[in-house]
Structure formats: C-alpha cells, structure tokens
Design a protein around this motif. Sequence first.
Motif, PDB file in Angstrom:
ATOM      1  N   ALA A  67      -1.049 -17.992  15.806  1.00 41.68           N
ATOM      2  CA  ALA A  67      -0.772 -19.307  15.221  1.00 41.68           C
ATOM      3  C   ALA A  67      -1.277 -19.351  13.780  1.00 41.68           C
ATOM      4  CB  ALA A  67      -1.372 -20.419  16.078  1.00 41.68           C
ATOM      5  N   VAL A  68      -1.834 -20.483  13.356  1.00 38.44           N
ATOM      6  CA  VAL A  68      -2.375 -20.610  12.000  1.00 38.44           C
ATOM      7  C   VAL A  68      -3.734 -21.299  12.073  1.00 38.44           C
ATOM      8  CG1 VAL A  68      -0.139 -20.656  10.838  1.00 38.44           C
ATOM      9  CG2 VAL A  68      -1.119 -22.798  11.656  1.00 38.44           C
ATOM     10  N   PRO A  69      -4.622 -21.041  11.109  1.00 36.81           N
ATOM     11  CA  PRO A  69      -5.942 -21.676  11.135  1.00 36.81           C
ATOM     12  C   PRO A  69      -5.843 -23.196  11.063  1.00 36.81           C
ATOM     13  CG  PRO A  69      -5.892 -19.854   9.557  1.00 36.81           C
ATOM     14  CD  PRO A  69      -4.475 -20.093   9.983  1.00 36.81           C
ATOM     15  N   ASN A  70      -6.696 -23.850  11.808  1.00 39.15           N
ATOM     16  CA  ASN A  70      -6.851 -25.300  11.733  1.00 39.15           C
ATOM     17  C   ASN A  70      -5.578 -26.057  12.084  1.00 39.15           C
ATOM     18  OD1 ASN A  70      -9.558 -24.929  10.687  1.00 39.15           O
ATOM     19  ND2 ASN A  70      -8.618 -24.469   8.701  1.00 39.15           N
ATOM     20  N   TYR A  71      -4.776 -25.500  12.982  1.00 38.47           N
ATOM     21  CA  TYR A  71      -3.545 -26.197  13.358  1.00 38.47           C
ATOM     22  C   TYR A  71      -3.832 -27.444  14.183  1.00 38.47           C
ATOM     23  CZ  TYR A  71       1.192 -26.966  15.113  1.00 38.47           C
ATOM     24  OH  TYR A  71       2.416 -27.527  15.426  1.00 38.47           O
ATOM     25  N   GLY A  72      -4.870 -27.407  14.971  1.00 38.99           N
ATOM     26  CA  GLY A  72      -5.256 -28.602  15.715  1.00 38.99           C
ATOM     27  C   GLY A  72      -4.538 -28.798  17.023  1.00 38.99           C
ATOM     28  N   ALA A  73      -3.944 -27.737  17.555  1.00 34.58           N
ATOM     29  CA  ALA A  73      -3.256 -27.812  18.847  1.00 34.58           C
ATOM     30  C   ALA A  73      -3.295 -26.423  19.478  1.00 34.58           C
ATOM     31  CB  ALA A  73      -1.820 -28.288  18.668  1.00 34.58           C
ATOM     32  N   PRO A  74      -3.107 -26.328  20.806  1.00 35.85           N
ATOM     33  CA  PRO A  74      -3.146 -25.025  21.469  1.00 35.85           C
ATOM     34  C   PRO A  74      -2.047 -24.082  20.975  1.00 35.85           C
ATOM     35  CG  PRO A  74      -3.357 -26.809  23.064  1.00 35.85           C
ATOM     36  CD  PRO A  74      -2.986 -27.442  21.761  1.00 35.85           C
ATOM     37  N   LEU A  75      -2.253 -22.789  21.235  1.00 29.82           N
ATOM     38  CA  LEU A  75      -1.300 -21.771  20.817  1.00 29.82           C
ATOM     39  C   LEU A  75       0.096 -22.057  21.352  1.00 29.82           C
ATOM     40  CD1 LEU A  75      -0.693 -19.012  19.494  1.00 29.82           C
ATOM     41  CD2 LEU A  75      -1.479 -17.924  21.612  1.00 29.82           C
ATOM     42  N   ASP A  76       0.215 -22.504  22.603  1.00 32.23           N
ATOM     43  CA  ASP A  76       1.534 -22.779  23.171  1.00 32.23           C
ATOM     44  C   ASP A  76       2.287 -23.835  22.368  1.00 32.23           C
ATOM     45  OD1 ASP A  76       1.195 -20.921  25.135  1.00 32.23           O
ATOM     46  OD2 ASP A  76       0.797 -22.361  26.755  1.00 32.23           O
ATOM     47  N   VAL A  77       1.568 -24.823  21.856  1.00 28.13           N
ATOM     48  CA  VAL A  77       2.205 -25.876  21.067  1.00 28.13           C
ATOM     49  C   VAL A  77       2.727 -25.311  19.750  1.00 28.13           C
ATOM     50  CG1 VAL A  77       1.835 -28.078  19.861  1.00 28.13           C
ATOM     51  CG2 VAL A  77       0.842 -27.696  22.125  1.00 28.13           C
ATOM     52  N   TYR A  78       1.921 -24.437  19.128  1.00 27.02           N
ATOM     53  CA  TYR A  78       2.399 -23.817  17.890  1.00 27.02           C
ATOM     54  C   TYR A  78       3.638 -22.969  18.158  1.00 27.02           C
ATOM     55  CZ  TYR A  78       2.875 -21.315  13.591  1.00 27.02           C
ATOM     56  OH  TYR A  78       3.421 -20.804  12.441  1.00 27.02           O
ATOM     57  N   ARG A  79       3.651 -22.223  19.254  1.00 21.87           N
ATOM     58  CA  ARG A  79       4.833 -21.418  19.577  1.00 21.87           C
ATOM     59  C   ARG A  79       6.062 -22.307  19.779  1.00 21.87           C
ATOM     60  NH1 ARG A  79       2.077 -17.162  23.916  1.00 21.87           N
ATOM     61  NH2 ARG A  79       1.080 -15.812  22.341  1.00 21.87           N
ATOM     62  N   GLN A  80       5.884 -23.431  20.467  1.00 19.68           N
ATOM     63  CA  GLN A  80       6.999 -24.366  20.617  1.00 19.68           C
ATOM     64  C   GLN A  80       7.500 -24.829  19.254  1.00 19.68           C
ATOM     65  OE1 GLN A  80       4.977 -27.285  22.955  1.00 19.68           O
ATOM     66  NE2 GLN A  80       5.300 -26.223  24.905  1.00 19.68           N
ATOM     67  N   TYR A  81       6.557 -25.124  18.366  1.00 23.04           N
ATOM     68  CA  TYR A  81       6.935 -25.558  17.013  1.00 23.04           C
ATOM     69  C   TYR A  81       7.723 -24.482  16.282  1.00 23.04           C
ATOM     70  CZ  TYR A  81       6.497 -25.545  12.005  1.00 23.04           C
ATOM     71  OH  TYR A  81       6.793 -25.393  10.680  1.00 23.04           O
ATOM     72  N   MET A  82       7.223 -23.249  16.248  1.00 20.31           N
ATOM     73  CA  MET A  82       7.864 -22.221  15.422  1.00 20.31           C
ATOM     74  C   MET A  82       9.271 -21.912  15.915  1.00 20.31           C
ATOM     75  SD  MET A  82       5.601 -18.794  16.457  1.00 20.31           S
ATOM     76  CE  MET A  82       6.457 -17.648  15.389  1.00 20.31           C
TER      77      MET A  82
END
Length: 268
Positions: A187-202
Amino acid sequence: MPKTARRAAAAAVLALAVGGGVAACGEGQPVAAPAAGPILTAIGDATSVPPPPDERAPVTQAAPAEAAISFPRTGSGQWMFTPGSDEVAGPAGRLMRYRIAIETDIDGVGPGEFAKAIRTILGDPRGWTAGGQWRLQQVGPSDSADFTIYLATPASRDKLCGGTPDSYTSCRNGSNVVLNVARWANAVPNYGAPLDVYRQYMVTHETGHRLGQGHELCPGPGQRAPVMEQQTLGLHGCVPNPWPFPDGGREYAGPSGEYDDPIPAGDS
C-alpha cells in the motif's frame, strides 16, 4: 501457488510455447492456453510501449509479514494469464471483458487467488457496476477482451504505463490496467485504512480510468475521498474510500481535477 510450483508451471508452459503449443497472434493477443493452466507471453507481446534499458540486477522488496509477497524491482516481462470465469458482474449496461495476468517473478500471489480477488472487487455492489452503465467479466487469454489487468513488478509497470517512469504508482495506459505489485504488497504510508481497502481502491481507480473516468478532488475535510482522487499520493483531508457507490445508491464523486503531489522516489 508455492514458488517451486509456479516456476514448474511457467517452465512447462514455456516448453509448450517453444514446441508450438502456445503462440501469440495479431496485436500481441495470445491464443489458447494449455488446458486449465496459465499462458506465458513476453511483455513485448503484451504492449507496444518500447522497453527501457536492460536492468538485470534484482532488488527484492519484502512485503509486510502478513502479506508474504516478494518480487524483484525488474521482472522478466513474462506473464501468467489466468483462465476466465462465467461470472458477469452487474445487472445491466455495456459488457466490458478483461483478462488478468501476473508477472512470473512475483512470489506469494497465487494466480487463482489473485483473479478471485479482482473479480470480487470489480463485482462488489459498491463498485462500477452499481450504476447500471457497466457489466464486467473476466475472460481467458484467448478470448476477446476490452482490457487486461496486469500485476507487474515496478520496472515492468514503467514499460506498460509509458510516459515518465516512476516505479511507484499504478496506471492505465490504453487497454493496459497496470497494478504495481509494490503497492499491492505494501500500500502507501499513512493511508489510514487496511491493506485490503487500499487494494480495492487501486483496482477500482485504475479500472475507472479504463471506463472513462478522470481524476477528482477531495470535496472537503473529513469527507470520503472520491475513488478517482489520487489517494496513492495524498488524501488532502479526505478519508480513504475505494468505491464509486459507497452506499450502493447514488454515485459519489468530487470536483474534477488533480493535485500537484510529488511522486515518492523508489519502488517500495
């Protein structure tokens, strides 16, 4: 898939390719894969973007322990295309077909599990199919497709994306929807959400570009970030949000535009 099993599968497919069992046809679209298996094709056959200068020295990037993903900065440019699925996401709208390919140098991401994760994200009722404009279906390597989703090492990301290489972001370039494995793993530093959420976003963000969506801005501090905001580079007061229809109803969007955020150096 364990590393040794994946290498064996890749070697088997490559042997078939050398022996004439697998080939690529017009515009780099591969023909039928071996039964129930992946297909191996070179990055030069997958994109018209010229490759950058050769970089052979691998630099392994280690993901967090729970992700157990590792990869070199510069991959081989060889791909495993996964079989298609009969599932069609969305009740109405134009059908968009997509392929899924994983670079063979990536360890800790099974092709079947990755394809299932992509189908789950793109089929989520909060995703692009919720508005009734689009339906989405994963197809196999020999089927007609509107775009291909690549999970790529950072250097292969730069080849597929074209433009100025950054080895950090993901992108959409023509019919290439390119997911940088460094972001999938870390993911990215300081995203503020779990890895799964970042993957959904990308996945949703880059697919959104293929569906004609442009970048958007944060509508105000403390509000949800539009999925088409460049959340990888900064939230600008918004909170993470991976969905265009987060409540399953009206589409959620922000003002059109993008920020002049710097892109972090490196590929971690």
